[in-house]
Write a protein that holds these residues in place. Structure first.
Motif, PDB file in Angstrom:
ATOM      1  N   GLY A 173       0.891  -1.138  -0.282  1.00  0.00           N
ATOM      2  CA  GLY A 173       0.079   0.374   0.139  1.00  0.00           C
ATOM      3  C   GLY A 173       0.667   1.376  -0.445  1.00  0.00           C
ATOM      4  N   LEU A 174       1.911   1.362   0.673  1.00  0.00           N
ATOM      5  CA  LEU A 174       2.870   2.553   0.268  1.00  0.00           C
ATOM      6  C   LEU A 174       3.193   2.894  -0.729  1.00  0.00           C
ATOM      7  CD1 LEU A 174       5.062   1.770   4.029  1.00  0.00           C
ATOM      8  CD2 LEU A 174       3.108   3.591   3.625  1.00  0.00           C
ATOM      9  N   THR A 175       4.124   1.880  -1.463  1.00  0.00           N
ATOM     10  CA  THR A 175       3.862   1.902  -3.128  1.00  0.00           C
ATOM     11  C   THR A 175       2.677   2.149  -3.712  1.00  0.00           C
ATOM     12  OG1 THR A 175       5.820  -0.080  -2.335  1.00  0.00           O
ATOM     13  CG2 THR A 175       5.328   0.651  -4.784  1.00  0.00           C
ATOM     14  N   ALA A 176       1.954   1.795  -3.514  1.00  0.00           N
ATOM     15  CA  ALA A 176       0.506   2.028  -4.367  1.00  0.00           C
ATOM     16  C   ALA A 176       0.307   3.639  -3.883  1.00  0.00           C
ATOM     17  CB  ALA A 176      -0.099   0.926  -3.977  1.00  0.00           C
ATOM     18  N   ALA A 177       0.456   3.638  -2.499  1.00  0.00           N
ATOM     19  CA  ALA A 177       0.345   5.338  -2.362  1.00  0.00           C
ATOM     20  C   ALA A 177       0.637   5.910  -2.978  1.00  0.00           C
ATOM     21  CB  ALA A 177       0.623   5.543  -0.656  1.00  0.00           C
ATOM     22  N   ARG A 178       2.838   6.219  -2.675  1.00  0.00           N
ATOM     23  CA  ARG A 178       3.234   7.078  -3.464  1.00  0.00           C
ATOM     24  C   ARG A 178       2.816   7.440  -4.825  1.00  0.00           C
ATOM     25  NH1 ARG A 178       7.757   5.787  -6.289  1.00  0.00           N
ATOM     26  NH2 ARG A 178       7.789   3.506  -5.566  1.00  0.00           N
ATOM     27  N   ARG A 179       3.149   5.559  -5.411  1.00  0.00           N
ATOM     28  CA  ARG A 179       2.463   6.307  -7.042  1.00  0.00           C
ATOM     29  C   ARG A 179       1.301   6.744  -7.352  1.00  0.00           C
ATOM     30  NH1 ARG A 179       4.162   0.921 -10.153  1.00  0.00           N
ATOM     31  NH2 ARG A 179       3.691   1.955 -11.910  1.00  0.00           N
ATOM     32  N   LEU A 180       0.161   6.500  -6.459  1.00  0.00           N
ATOM     33  CA  LEU A 180      -0.962   7.082  -7.002  1.00  0.00           C
ATOM     34  C   LEU A 180      -1.201   9.283  -6.477  1.00  0.00           C
ATOM     35  CD1 LEU A 180      -3.975   5.663  -5.505  1.00  0.00           C
ATOM     36  CD2 LEU A 180      -3.665   6.033  -7.261  1.00  0.00           C
ATOM     37  N   LYS A 181      -0.138   9.229  -5.277  1.00  0.00           N
ATOM     38  CA  LYS A 181      -0.316  10.782  -5.203  1.00  0.00           C
ATOM     39  C   LYS A 181       0.864  11.169  -6.622  1.00  0.00           C
ATOM     40  CE  LYS A 181      -1.328  13.132  -2.469  1.00  0.00           C
ATOM     41  NZ  LYS A 181      -3.038  13.419  -1.895  1.00  0.00           N
ATOM     42  N   GLU A 182       1.387  10.722  -7.074  1.00  0.00           N
ATOM     43  CA  GLU A 182       2.411  10.989  -8.304  1.00  0.00           C
ATOM     44  C   GLU A 182       1.693  11.764 -10.017  1.00  0.00           C
ATOM     45  OE1 GLU A 182       6.457   8.890  -7.590  1.00  0.00           O
ATOM     46  OE2 GLU A 182       5.285   8.266  -8.212  1.00  0.00           O
ATOM     47  N   GLU A 183       0.549  10.248  -9.736  1.00  0.00           N
ATOM     48  CA  GLU A 183      -0.320  10.081 -11.127  1.00  0.00           C
ATOM     49  C   GLU A 183      -1.571  11.386 -10.719  1.00  0.00           C
ATOM     50  OE1 GLU A 183      -1.302   6.738 -12.970  1.00  0.00           O
ATOM     51  OE2 GLU A 183       0.662   5.347 -12.172  1.00  0.00           O
ATOM     52  N   PRO A 231      -2.659  13.840  -8.432  1.00  0.00           N
ATOM     53  CA  PRO A 231      -2.028  14.603  -6.880  1.00  0.00           C
ATOM     54  C   PRO A 231      -3.538  14.611  -5.869  1.00  0.00           C
ATOM     55  CG  PRO A 231      -0.950  14.765  -8.951  1.00  0.00           C
ATOM     56  CD  PRO A 231      -1.942  14.090  -8.698  1.00  0.00           C
ATOM     57  N   TYR A 232      -4.783  15.252  -6.893  1.00  0.00           N
ATOM     58  CA  TYR A 232      -6.307  14.978  -5.702  1.00  0.00           C
ATOM     59  C   TYR A 232      -6.832  14.297  -4.998  1.00  0.00           C
ATOM     60  CZ  TYR A 232      -9.046  12.532  -8.411  1.00  0.00           C
ATOM     61  OH  TYR A 232      -9.460  10.953  -8.385  1.00  0.00           O
ATOM     62  N   VAL A 233      -6.421  12.748  -5.449  1.00  0.00           N
ATOM     63  CA  VAL A 233      -6.863  11.805  -4.812  1.00  0.00           C
ATOM     64  C   VAL A 233      -6.451  12.745  -3.002  1.00  0.00           C
ATOM     65  CG1 VAL A 233      -5.344   9.990  -5.080  1.00  0.00           C
ATOM     66  CG2 VAL A 233      -7.590   9.686  -4.982  1.00  0.00           C
ATOM     67  N   ARG A 234      -7.757  11.771  -1.651  1.00  0.00           N
ATOM     68  CA  ARG A 234      -6.809  11.445  -0.873  1.00  0.00           C
ATOM     69  C   ARG A 234      -7.269  10.013  -0.497  1.00  0.00           C
ATOM     70  NH1 ARG A 234      -6.393  17.429   0.511  1.00  0.00           N
ATOM     71  NH2 ARG A 234      -8.231  18.454  -0.433  1.00  0.00           N
ATOM     72  N   ILE A 235      -5.688   9.483   0.233  1.00  0.00           N
ATOM     73  CA  ILE A 235      -5.504   8.629   0.742  1.00  0.00           C
ATOM     74  C   ILE A 235      -5.479   8.286   2.343  1.00  0.00           C
ATOM     75  CG2 ILE A 235      -3.486   6.292   0.507  1.00  0.00           C
ATOM     76  CD1 ILE A 235      -2.596   7.447  -2.710  1.00  0.00           C
ATOM     77  N   VAL A 236      -6.241   7.096   2.246  1.00  0.00           N
ATOM     78  CA  VAL A 236      -6.347   6.835   3.555  1.00  0.00           C
ATOM     79  C   VAL A 236      -5.662   5.556   3.856  1.00  0.00           C
ATOM     80  CG1 VAL A 236      -7.437   6.745   6.274  1.00  0.00           C
ATOM     81  CG2 VAL A 236      -8.083   8.668   4.286  1.00  0.00           C
TER      82      VAL A 236
END
Length: 216
Positions: free
Chosen positions: A64-74, A76-81
């Motif tokens: 999940g940490l890797t996925a969160a990093r990549r998601l925020k890169e692609e 940035p608007y998305v909120r991740i909890v």
């Protein structure tokens, strides 16, 4: 008002189903989709464009940490909890580092989880109380003492101390009184948050002062 669209990412289907059922009952909230690992989460997020992602940490294929990093890169608007069983400092601070807006433990009360999703959507930072305490402790911890805090004379005294000299020898070498050497040592211990001259000598070795002194 449009509903908050949530993507649920967890490798345990039974857990996902429970969260889906919970969120389906909430007004103004919609389950956009599910994913069973970080890799699938990226694919589903690109397709679904969710507002909030509930992300587990320990998952196969991509964590999940890797996925969160990549998601925020692609996206940035998305909120991740992060929604996890992990209470380790490493996972907590890495989650913050990669851009997660929240960090909750899986023992969270259902009502608190719903509230946290709404908070994340508003740009707030929902964090489990025990994990928030870790962050506060980290922020309150004194900064690592630095050799830069010492004056030029104090560094000289510390170098000579690390070479094994007694106060009297240091005084002779620097042409100052022994009492002045003692005062410099008190300052050194205070500034470096050390307890005694042995710790000071070890610090000097780790800081590379001993090697520098031998070059003279």
């Amino acid at each position: 008002m449009e509903p908050i669209r949530v993507l649920i990412v967890d490798d345990h289907a039974l857990w996902r189903r429970g969260v889906v059922n919970l969120l389906a009952q909430q007004e103004g909230m919609e389950v956009a989709g599910e994913a069973s690992d970080g890799d699938e989460a990226l694919e589903r997020a690109r397709e679904l464009m969710p507002d909030v992602v509930l992300m587990d940490i320990k998952m196969p294929r991509m964590d999940g940490l890797t996925a969160a990093r990549r998601l925020k890169e692609e996206m940035p608007y998305v909120r991740i909890v992060m929604l996890t069983v992990s209470e380790t400092d490493e996972d907590l601070f890495e989650a913050i580092k990669v851009g997660a807006q929240g960090y909750l433990l899986k023992n969270v009360d259902p009502d608190q989880l719903v509230t946290a999703i709404r908070q994340a959507q508003r740009g707030e930072v929902p964090i489990a109380p025990t994990m928030a305490a870790k962050i506060l402790r980290e922020l309150a911890a004194p900064a690592e003492p630095s050799i830069q805090a010492l004056s030029a004379r104090e560094r000289e005294v510390l170098e000579l101390l690390a070479r094994g000299m007694a106060n009297k020898e240091i005084a002779f070498h620097l042409k100052i009184s022994e009492n002045t050497v003692k005062n410099h040592l008190r300052n050194i211990l205070e500034k470096l948050h050390l307890q005694n001259r042995v710790q000071a000598a070890l610090y000097a070795v780790r800081a590379g002062l001993v090697d520098k002194s031998r070059d003279h």
